[in-house]
Write a protein that holds these residues in place. Structure first.
Motif, short mmCIF file in Angstrom:
data_model
loop_
_atom_site.label_atom_id
_atom_site.label_comp_id
_atom_site.label_asym_id
_atom_site.label_seq_id
_atom_site.Cartn_x
_atom_site.Cartn_y
_atom_site.Cartn_z
N THR A 141 -1.21 -4.44 8.50
CA THR A 141 -0.69 -3.44 9.46
C THR A 141 0.01 -4.13 10.63
O THR A 141 -0.22 -3.79 11.81
CB THR A 141 -1.82 -2.47 9.92
N TRP A 165 0.86 -1.20 0.00
CA TRP A 165 0.00 0.00 0.00
C TRP A 165 0.89 1.25 0.00
O TRP A 165 1.91 1.27 0.71
CB TRP A 165 -0.91 -0.02 1.23
N VAL A 173 3.04 -4.06 11.73
CA VAL A 173 3.95 -3.25 12.55
C VAL A 173 3.31 -1.88 12.85
O VAL A 173 3.99 -0.86 12.94
CB VAL A 173 5.38 -3.12 11.94
#
Ligand SMILES: NC(=O)c1ccc[n+]([C@@H]2O[C@H](COP(=O)([O-])OP(=O)(O)OC[C@H]3O[C@@H](n4cnc5c(N)ncnc54)[C@H](OP(=O)(O)O)[C@@H]3O)[C@@H](O)[C@H]2O)c1
Length: 281
Positions: free
Chosen positions: A192, A19, A194
């Protein structure tokens, strides 16, 4: 390297998110290097979507993997809710395939739920799978009620994965969704993983995380990833535009946390004790 099974493939438990990649000409060469170095370090999975930069991420992925052996890779793409209908999905898929420069995706996900009836979306995914344009289909941003609704539909036993937000600082799905998925052998794809770069340092500056990182001569980021994939049934897809970060992330699949370390992390970042709303990004 820790691995998991998705559909009929076995893949390393850390893949590459994309992304926001491909959006800027000035960072393009570095982003392509990040993907290529990640694959050279052992990653096989790349996660992209038609939504990401309106096809720019898909086209960056296409450029990065040009000339690579296709079956060495496991490519995940996603269809937007507005295109998840019988009349639109195949066109969307064909556009995505063209941008990535491949004739099939290993996994095609329904990105999040929208207005199209779920039965129509699943039927269409199933038809595209039969045509060979996708090896497997799955869902994303589904909570337990969505999964239960899915289970009542024809072909639901074909669902190959559910991709949801999951990291050490966001453990809500452990309360009921994850055990439900485990029971049915449906893998989790942790997005997501991290914490989107952990802007406030809540995870990466935590003293326990850093002590455990020292134990393994690893970075705090690697410990957070090793934690996310600890059950052998989770694929984490961290995104990085930095080749060094990307390689470090991929190599975190070699780290096994001890029971004692996992217990220490449970104290710092407790498991949920009640149902939480699904975290999304
Ligand atoms: N299905 C869905 O709805 C959905 C939603 C969101 C995301 N996703 C997928 O999941 C992927 C990952 O999620 P995300 O992008 O939201 O967040 P993330 O992977 O948790 O965090 C990405 C950020 O972390 C930084 N980072 C990563 N590894 C690092 C390291 N080793 N050291 C220092 N910084 C590091 C990156 O910066 P640097 O570039 O500087 O390394 C980047 O800013 C996405 O790219 C996408 O493919 C799916």
């Amino acid at each position: 390297m820790r691995e998991l099974n998705i559909g009929d493939s076995t893949v390393p438990a850390i893949g590459l998110g994309t992304w926001h990649m491909g959006d800027s000409a000035s960072t393009r060469a570095e982003e392509i290097k990040a993907i290529q170095d990640g694959i050279a370090a052992g990653a096989r999975v790349i996660d992209t979507a038609e939504m990401y930069g309106n096809g720019r991420s898909e086209s960056l992925v296409g450029e990065a993997i040009k000339g690579m052996q296709r079956d060495d890779l496991f490519i995940i793409d996603k269809v937007l809710p507005s295109n998840a209908s019988a009349s639109k999905m195949e066109h969307s898929l064909d556009t995505s395939l063209k941008l990535v420069g491949t004739d099939y995706f290993d996994l095609y996900l329904y990105h999040w739920r929208g207005a199209v009836p779920l039965s129509e979306t699943i039927e269409t995914l199933q038809q595209l799978q039969q045509k060979g344009k996708i090896k497997h289909w799955g869902v994303s941003n589904f909570d337990i009620a969505d999964m239960e609704e899915l289970m009542d539909l024809p072909h639901s036993n074909q669902v190959a994965a559910n991709e949801d937000l999951y990291n050490l600082g966001s453990r809500g799905i452990e309360y009921s969704l994850l055990p439900w998925m485990r029971q049915r052998h449906i893998p989790l794809i942790a997005y997501t993983p991290v914490a989107a770069g952990d802007a406030r340092g809540r995870l990466t500056h935590d003293p326990v995380v850093n002590q455990i990182a020292d134990n393994h001569s690893a970075t705090a980021w690697q410990i957070i990833l090793a934690w996310a994939i600890r059950d052998g049934n989770t694929l984490a897809i961290p995104q990085s535009s930095d080749p060094k970060h990307t390689v470090d992330n991929v190599l975190a699949a070699n780290i096994t946390l001890t029971d004692n370390e996992l217990a220490q992390l449970d104290v710092q970042f407790p498991k949920p004790t009640s149902k939480q709303p699904l975290d999304m990004r």
